[in-house]
Structures are given as structure tokens and as C-alpha cells.
Design an enzyme around this catalytic site. Sequence first.
Site, PDB file in Angstrom:
ATOM      1  N   CYS A  25      45.608  42.285  44.361  1.00  0.00           N
ATOM      2  CA  CYS A  25      44.678  43.404  42.554  1.00  0.00           C
ATOM      3  C   CYS A  25      44.120  44.465  44.134  1.00  0.00           C
ATOM      4  CB  CYS A  25      43.599  42.194  42.505  1.00  0.00           C
ATOM      5  SG  CYS A  25      43.971  41.035  40.940  1.00  0.00           S
ATOM      6  N   ASP A  26      44.221  43.994  45.181  1.00  0.00           N
ATOM      7  CA  ASP A  26      42.799  44.921  46.345  1.00  0.00           C
ATOM      8  C   ASP A  26      44.529  46.010  47.048  1.00  0.00           C
ATOM      9  OD1 ASP A  26      40.301  46.709  47.008  1.00  0.00           O
ATOM     10  OD2 ASP A  26      41.545  45.510  49.128  1.00  0.00           O
TER      11      ASP A  26
END
Length: 165
Positions: A49-50
Site C-alpha cells: 500500500c505504501d
Amino acid sequence: MIAVGDRVPSGTLRWKDGEGGVHAQDITERCAGRTVVLFGLPGAFTPTCDGAHLPGFIRVADDLRGAGVDEIICLSVNDVHVMKLWGEQSGAEDAGIAMLADGDGSLARAMGLAWSNADVGFHDRSRRYAMLLVDGVVKVMHLDELGVCAVSTGEAMLEDVKSAL
């Protein structure tokens, strides 16, 4: 599971402003009469996600707005404090991406997009997806297989937004 042609179900989104105030709004109200890209992911600060999903939307945020998108929303089953900090540290806030919380996962469940992975402590988190909503109706839906970020990227959504709008 939510699909193209469906109306996004009611669900409360929450966020923290720069002064520390917490706000809430139903997603149906937020999307009414607007063109919105909504992307959901399993968790703030998690590796994929990051490192991949959010950065792709940061890269194409201006292009999405230029193609007719009124708002870009990143939604995760996290609390408002985590989403605010992630938005600040990732550059999403500077890119104008709304970092919103589905704190109890109720919207993810209502859309049929909740999943759990007890091995890493994920319970009723969100699947990885991106959708284009026009007046609350799904016009484009990209849903990734579990564990990958391939079809729900910012770049893929930009191409479909250009075709759809």
C-alpha cells in the site's frame, strides 16, 4: 460484491483536519453530483500500500483531476489519526488526495470487499481496488487479486477515466 452499474452503499467516512478536528460524512453525500475516484487498500503504512498503491495515485493525481475527476479518495480500514499521518508523510495530502478512514470496516463489508488475514492481524480489512464513481454510481471497477497491486493502480485508473469521461 459491488460492480459496474451499482450505486455505492451508504457508509460513514471519517477524517482528521489540520487542527485536529474529526469529521464524518456519508460516502453517498460526498459523491452526490460529483466524479470521484475511490481507491481502497488493506492498510496504511503496509508494504504494498505504501510502496506501490498510494504512490501511483500521487503520481497521477493532477492528471486525474485534469481528466474531470473532482476528488480522489484513499480509503482504508484504519483510524483517522493513522490516515492523517500517512497522508502527511507519504505526500498524499500535498497531492490533494483525501485520506479517509472506514474505521470499523463497515463500508468495506457493505461493498462486499472485506477480507481478513489473521496471520498479520488484518480483520475485516479492505481488498485492494480502485473505482470511478459518477454521482455515486460505479462506472469503472478495478479489483486486484489478493496479495497483488496490478490492476487497481493509479496509472490504470487514469487510462480508464480518460476513456469513460
